[in-house]
Design a protein around this motif. Sequence first.
Motif, PDB file in Angstrom:
ATOM      1  N   UNK A 155       0.676  -1.176  -0.176  1.00  0.00           N
ATOM      2  CA  UNK A 155      -0.293   0.311   0.031  1.00  0.00           C
ATOM      3  C   UNK A 155       0.769   1.296  -0.165  1.00  0.00           C
ATOM      4  N   UNK A 156       1.837   1.174   0.611  1.00  0.00           N
ATOM      5  CA  UNK A 156       2.927   2.489   0.767  1.00  0.00           C
ATOM      6  C   UNK A 156       3.531   2.512  -0.502  1.00  0.00           C
ATOM      7  N   UNK A 157       3.921   1.651  -1.223  1.00  0.00           N
ATOM      8  CA  UNK A 157       4.374   1.841  -2.319  1.00  0.00           C
ATOM      9  C   UNK A 157       3.432   2.122  -3.551  1.00  0.00           C
ATOM     10  N   UNK A 158       2.779   2.178  -3.623  1.00  0.00           N
ATOM     11  CA  UNK A 158       0.939   2.354  -4.264  1.00  0.00           C
ATOM     12  C   UNK A 158       0.690   4.319  -4.331  1.00  0.00           C
ATOM     13  N   UNK A 159       1.041   4.490  -2.500  1.00  0.00           N
ATOM     14  CA  UNK A 159       0.642   5.686  -2.377  1.00  0.00           C
ATOM     15  C   UNK A 159       2.326   6.907  -3.141  1.00  0.00           C
ATOM     16  N   UNK A 160       3.120   5.697  -2.663  1.00  0.00           N
ATOM     17  CA  UNK A 160       4.265   6.995  -2.975  1.00  0.00           C
ATOM     18  C   UNK A 160       4.645   7.162  -4.190  1.00  0.00           C
ATOM     19  N   UNK A 161       4.291   6.360  -5.357  1.00  0.00           N
ATOM     20  CA  UNK A 161       3.932   6.034  -7.420  1.00  0.00           C
ATOM     21  C   UNK A 161       2.934   7.175  -7.320  1.00  0.00           C
ATOM     22  N   UNK A 162       1.813   7.273  -6.633  1.00  0.00           N
ATOM     23  CA  UNK A 162       0.672   8.093  -7.034  1.00  0.00           C
ATOM     24  C   UNK A 162       0.732  10.134  -6.075  1.00  0.00           C
ATOM     25  N   UNK A 163       1.781   9.901  -5.182  1.00  0.00           N
ATOM     26  CA  UNK A 163       2.580  10.923  -4.867  1.00  0.00           C
ATOM     27  C   UNK A 163       3.273  11.508  -5.803  1.00  0.00           C
ATOM     28  N   UNK A 164       4.402  10.815  -5.811  1.00  0.00           N
ATOM     29  CA  UNK A 164       5.229  10.934  -7.580  1.00  0.00           C
ATOM     30  C   UNK A 164       4.704  11.642  -8.634  1.00  0.00           C
ATOM     31  N   UNK A 165       3.844  10.779  -8.802  1.00  0.00           N
ATOM     32  CA  UNK A 165       3.195  11.361 -10.678  1.00  0.00           C
ATOM     33  C   UNK A 165       2.595  13.215 -10.003  1.00  0.00           C
ATOM     34  N   UNK A 166       1.919  13.266  -8.987  1.00  0.00           N
ATOM     35  CA  UNK A 166       1.028  14.765  -8.867  1.00  0.00           C
ATOM     36  C   UNK A 166       1.842  15.615  -8.451  1.00  0.00           C
ATOM     37  N   UNK A 167       3.965  14.882  -8.070  1.00  0.00           N
ATOM     38  CA  UNK A 167       3.987  16.392  -7.893  1.00  0.00           C
ATOM     39  C   UNK A 167       5.636  16.805  -9.483  1.00  0.00           C
ATOM     40  N   UNK A 168       5.546  15.233 -10.212  1.00  0.00           N
ATOM     41  CA  UNK A 168       6.227  15.282 -11.024  1.00  0.00           C
ATOM     42  C   UNK A 168       5.785  16.707 -12.172  1.00  0.00           C
ATOM     43  N   UNK A 169       3.753  16.804 -12.348  1.00  0.00           N
ATOM     44  CA  UNK A 169       2.686  16.854 -13.068  1.00  0.00           C
ATOM     45  C   UNK A 169       3.025  18.496 -12.225  1.00  0.00           C
ATOM     46  N   UNK A 170       3.324  18.434 -10.867  1.00  0.00           N
ATOM     47  CA  UNK A 170       2.757  20.606 -10.684  1.00  0.00           C
ATOM     48  C   UNK A 170       3.961  20.947 -10.549  1.00  0.00           C
ATOM     49  N   UNK A 171       5.228  20.377 -10.097  1.00  0.00           N
ATOM     50  CA  UNK A 171       6.941  20.891 -10.815  1.00  0.00           C
ATOM     51  C   UNK A 171       7.476  21.055 -12.195  1.00  0.00           C
ATOM     52  N   UNK A 172       6.260  20.407 -13.170  1.00  0.00           N
ATOM     53  CA  UNK A 172       6.846  20.682 -14.597  1.00  0.00           C
ATOM     54  C   UNK A 172       5.799  21.431 -14.941  1.00  0.00           C
TER      55      UNK A 172
END
Length: 330
Positions: free
Chosen positions: A305-322
């Motif tokens: 569950x934590x791995x899936x959570x981190x993957x979702x977080x990473x997608x969100x912040x990469x999109x916002x950073x870009x």
Amino acid sequence: MLTRRTFLGIAAGAAITVRPAFGETFPSRPVKALLGLSPGGGADLLARILFRSMEAELHQPIVLENRPGAGTTLAAEGTARAEPDGYTMYVATGSYVTSAVLLRERGAALQRSGRGLLDALAPVSLMFTAPYCIAARRGSGLDSIQDVLAQARRRPGELTYASSGIGSQPHFAGELFQSATGTRLLHIPYKGLGPAIVGVLGDQVQLVFSDMNSVFPRHRSGEMKILAVTGDARPALAPDIPTMKESGIAGMDIAAWQGYLVPARTPAARIDVLASAIDRSLRDPAVRDRVLENAGVPADTSPAHFRAFLEKETRLYRRLAESAGIKADY
């Protein structure tokens, strides 16, 4: 059928240890935990409360070491360079992902190991999530999200919001709010949430994006007003505060959180021992009540569950950073 989770539950009920083929019981000595924030803060206090309960489960002490700096990456790097034996954990917050994303954006990584932060650590357990919020000073005329949207649309780029710094999770929350509402705000970065909140109270800036727990004492005292929170439900601490969704804003899927990771290549059996200890400790009223008092929601504690959570977080912040052109300033 005996599922993996059922097996772990049975094993945890008997004894939270693992005995490798060569005879060593894990853990057989103290476990070290690294936190990239200063002592005395919310993450520090909650980790210490959790660890006291975990020590009773693991029959070994857990020593918390604070290594603040560089967006919490000093502690993350220290964990990544440790032996992958389960005896070193990293206490992660949202800045773990935001820092990893921004370091990647500027071309930096774990230079000594040649790997990025997200690849250098393995997830053990998410401890809890907690809502983010948008707040204003009482008497500012911004008494609701509708007031904020009306002013932001009337004078684009003039309404100011504070964060705890460029590239911080509150900064990302502000960018997500603008993306979700089609508004344009002026970002005023401070060196920490404490100074940012003081800036709002002193009328130097109009809004602040923050984890709810940092602002709630000012809300309760009447100095500030939390206009809305993220998440699917109103906070139990203050059921009068509406959610962003109730206020007509979709897509504000951002939260404060705390979790635990170990060096990559740590044996899965040892990760499971630590995850099981965290799961059992979160059922301890002394731990669970403190999480709830800090507006937290205890999480699914499985590594998957934590791995899936981190993957979702990473997608969100990469999109916002870009999309917002956010760059690290550390």
